[in-house]
Design a protein around this motif. Structure first.
Motif, PDB file in Angstrom:
ATOM      1  N   ASN A   1       0.833  -1.203   0.000  1.00 21.28           N
ATOM      2  CA  ASN A   1       0.000   0.000   0.000  1.00 21.28           C
ATOM      3  C   ASN A   1       0.869   1.255   0.000  1.00 21.28           C
ATOM      4  O   ASN A   1       0.932   1.977   0.991  1.00 21.28           O
ATOM      5  CB  ASN A   1      -0.911  -0.007   1.237  1.00 21.28           C
TER       6      ASN A   1
ATOM      7  N   ASP B   1      -3.685   1.191   6.028  1.00 17.34           N
ATOM      8  CA  ASP B   1      -4.778   0.243   5.763  1.00 17.34           C
ATOM      9  C   ASP B   1      -5.762   0.754   4.714  1.00 17.34           C
ATOM     10  O   ASP B   1      -6.889   0.245   4.624  1.00 17.34           O
ATOM     11  CB  ASP B   1      -5.538  -0.057   7.062  1.00 17.34           C
TER      12      ASP B   1
ATOM     13  N   THR C   1      -7.851   1.194   1.378  1.00 21.81           N
ATOM     14  CA  THR C   1      -8.249   0.272   0.325  1.00 21.81           C
ATOM     15  C   THR C   1      -7.639   0.713  -1.003  1.00 21.81           C
ATOM     16  O   THR C   1      -7.119   1.835  -1.119  1.00 21.81           O
ATOM     17  CB  THR C   1      -9.783   0.231   0.188  1.00 21.81           C
TER      18      THR C   1
END
Length: 408
Positions: A59, A229, A231
């Motif tokens: 990410n 975290d 998306t």
């Protein structure tokens, strides 16, 4: 209880049609064999893909400077975009979504690193403390860089495992001193990196120290941020917002992709994952039709067997054999051929995958097969094998005894 006489007849029928049975069994075995190999190959590609991402935070956004390719607000194209410490602080302050962040200041080429009487060349990376998260760096001894190291312009270094082994050897490294380009640094940590030997030949030093000693005190060559975290859609939104913010700050067209290059690793990971899921579907489709080709062969040979045994089946029915017993006999023979052939194909496929399971090439790594998936394929094969024998079995059960006995 096992009907020995019935199984003797089944094996006798197979012996009378050796070539046809062997060719049919080969078709079935080949279908499951190719399915196993394709699944193994797909998993090898997936492992290679996941291995390529193991070294960095998935990410994350990697931001590189570029050169404008379009005029903007009266400014000509061809301008080089530059980053400095203020840009780093700007992004850090503006975007609360950013979990970790680092800049990189590059020293040109490998640098000569001296330890006592030994000297070797290694790559030097000047970074912020957040780089530890962005590169998934694992500290084995000591610690990584911290904010105080940057604030106080400390001459400290964190060296890779390979660097430590080649330069210092088996002795302790933390607390030792090395000279990089004539400047003495104290080793504060040794790290391991799953990216492999190349990554573990790096040496990390505080970006503020490198800027002061080797640069003009402000320049940053690259910025990397982690979304924690978030998306994938949120990472895509963050990428767009970062591009727009830097475009406004640096005065270039937000649609000018050459002015600023951003690699969204979260989006790339999802795209590749979707691609490999599609490969799995295609593999199942190809494997299904391969199995069906073998199953059709089973159905054909069972029809031939029923035709050759018409007189025998007529006699059986005349002596009182029920249609159910006739159907059971034909189905058992069909299931036997598909099961044995499928098992052989499965074992051969798994054997080959096992033999190459240690391969670790760039685009193919440690192929493997999910045994549960293979067993499910085998179950499907047996079911269709039974269905393949059903039509010939029904035909056999409907044979008229009188007509059958008179047939040649």
């Amino acid at each position: 209880m096992i009907d020995v006489d019935k199984w003797q007849e089944i094996f006798d029928s197979i012996r009378r049609h050796k070539l046809r049975t062997a060719l049919t069994a080969f078709g079935v075995a080949w279908g499951i064999f190719t399915l196993v190999l394709m699944f193994g190959a797909i998993n090898g590609l997936i492992n290679s893909f996941e291995h390529s991402f193991r070294d960095d935070a998935v990410n994350s956004l990697w931001i590189w400077r570029g050169t404008t390719s379009k005029p903007f607000n009266g400014l000509n194209k061809g301008r080089e975009i530059q980053f400095d410490n203020s840009d780093y602080e700007f992004l850090k302050t503006k975007f609360s979504e950013i979990d970790e962040m680092t800049g990189r200041f590059y020293l040109s080429g490998d640098q000569l690193v001296k330890y006592k009487k030994d000297a070797l060349s290694f790559n030097i990376r000047s970074v912020h403390p957040g780089h530890k998260v962005l590169e998934n760096t694992i500290i084995r001894k000591g610690r990584f860089l911290n904010d105080n190291d940057l604030k106080e312009f400390r001459k400290v270094a964190v060296i890779g495992k390979v660097c430590k082994e080649e330069l210092i050897g088996d002795g302790p490294a933390v607390g030792e001193e090395i000279a990089i380009g004539g400047i003495v640094y104290k080793i504060i940590g040794v790290f391991y990196d799953s990216g492999g030997e190349r990554e573990m030949r790096n040496i990390y030093i505080p970006i503020s120290t490198a800027q002061r000693i080797y640069g003009d005190g402000e320049k940053i060559h690259q910025i990397m941020v982690s979304g924690g975290d978030l998306t994938v859609p949120e990472m895509v939104k963050l990428e767009e917002d970062v591009r727009k913010a830097l475009a406004e700050r640096k005065q270039f067209d937000p649609k000018d992709l050459r002015a600023l290059r951003i690699s969204n690793r979260a989006e790339s990971f999802e795209e590749f994952s979707s691609l490999f899921q599609a490969f799995h579907v295609v593999t199942w489709v190809i494997g299904f039709f391969s199995i069906m080709a073998g199953v059709i062969g089973v159905s054909n040979i069972m029809l031939i067997i029923v035709k050759d045994r018409t007189k025998e089946i007529g006699i059986r029915k005349a002596l009182g054999a029920t249609p159910g017993s006739i159907v059971a006999m034909i189905l058992q023979e069909s299931i036997l051929i598909t099961s044995v052939a499928g098992y052989i194909g499965m074992i051969l496929g798994i054997g080959i995958i096992y033999m190459v399971s240690g391969v670790e090439a760039d685009f193919f790594r440690q192929p493997k097969v999910n045994l549960g998936v293979v067993l499910m394929a085998m179950a499907i094969l047996v079911i269709f094998g039974a269905l393949a024998g059903l039509l010939p079995a029904i035909k056999a059960a409907n044979i008229n005894p009188v007509t059958a006995i008179k047939s040649e």
